[in-house]
Design a protein around this motif. Structure first.
Motif, PDB file in Angstrom:
ATOM      1  N   ILE A   1      33.366  -5.262   9.371  1.00  0.00           N
ATOM      2  CA  ILE A   1      32.616  -5.727  10.612  1.00  0.00           C
ATOM      3  C   ILE A   1      32.257  -4.711  11.607  1.00  0.00           C
ATOM      4  CG2 ILE A   1      32.545  -7.675  12.169  1.00  0.00           C
ATOM      5  CD1 ILE A   1      33.850  -9.503  10.147  1.00  0.00           C
TER       6      ILE A   1
ATOM      7  N   VAL B   1      31.757 -10.925  13.859  1.00  0.00           N
ATOM      8  CA  VAL B   1      30.295 -11.259  13.780  1.00  0.00           C
ATOM      9  C   VAL B   1      29.557 -11.511  14.957  1.00  0.00           C
ATOM     10  CG1 VAL B   1      30.562 -11.579  11.320  1.00  0.00           C
ATOM     11  CG2 VAL B   1      30.604 -13.448  12.885  1.00  0.00           C
TER      12      VAL B   1
ATOM     13  N   SER C   1      25.950 -16.013  15.459  1.00  0.00           N
ATOM     14  CA  SER C   1      26.640 -16.546  14.284  1.00  0.00           C
ATOM     15  C   SER C   1      27.636 -17.401  14.581  1.00  0.00           C
ATOM     16  CB  SER C   1      27.062 -15.358  13.317  1.00  0.00           C
ATOM     17  OG  SER C   1      26.138 -14.768  12.946  1.00  0.00           O
TER      18      SER C   1
END
Length: 127
Positions: free
Chosen positions: A68, A97, A101
């Motif tokens: 990520i 993230v 999101s």
């Protein structure tokens, strides 16, 4: 004169590694470049983790967070390469993230709970 050849006579070179073909040398150079390219993000990752005191429960979680973080780092670098009027920088949330999101996930949970509450409440009033 190349660093891997010895001049023995004019217009003749004896290579230190005579069994190494040009393709093997190219492959070696590519391998070194790839290892250097992958080591650079790893060192940045370790510096970032130390700066923000990040520790993970398992090796799998660390690998997931690194993926990520690396994606976010690439996004930041691509954005900054465009030369726009503002730049992005990595912060303490770089291993997460995008906030959108997380926001979407939180909202979906709230909406689900609200729906369940209304359904439960309406079934209680009917009884």
């Amino acid at each position: 004169m190349t660093p891997y050849a010895i001049d023995t006579a004019p217009n003749t070179k004896q290579h230190l590694y005579p069994s190494w073909s040009t393709s093997k040398m190219k492959l070696l150079i590519v391998a070194v470049c790839v290892s250097l390219a992958t080591a650079y993000p790893q060192s940045e990752w370790l510096e970032w983790k130390a700066k923000h005191n990040k520790q993970y429960e398992t090796e799998q979680e660390e690998m997931d967070r690194f993926d990520i973080w690396q994606g976010n780092s690439e996004y930041i670098n691509a954005h900054n390469a465009k030369g726009l009027s503002f730049e992005l920088a990595m912060n303490e949330f770089g291993d997460m993230v995008s906030s959108l999101s997380w926001f979407d996930l939180a909202c979906s949970d709230v909406l689900r709970l609200r729906h369940e509450f209304r359904r439960t409440r309406s079934s209680q009033t009917r009884s």
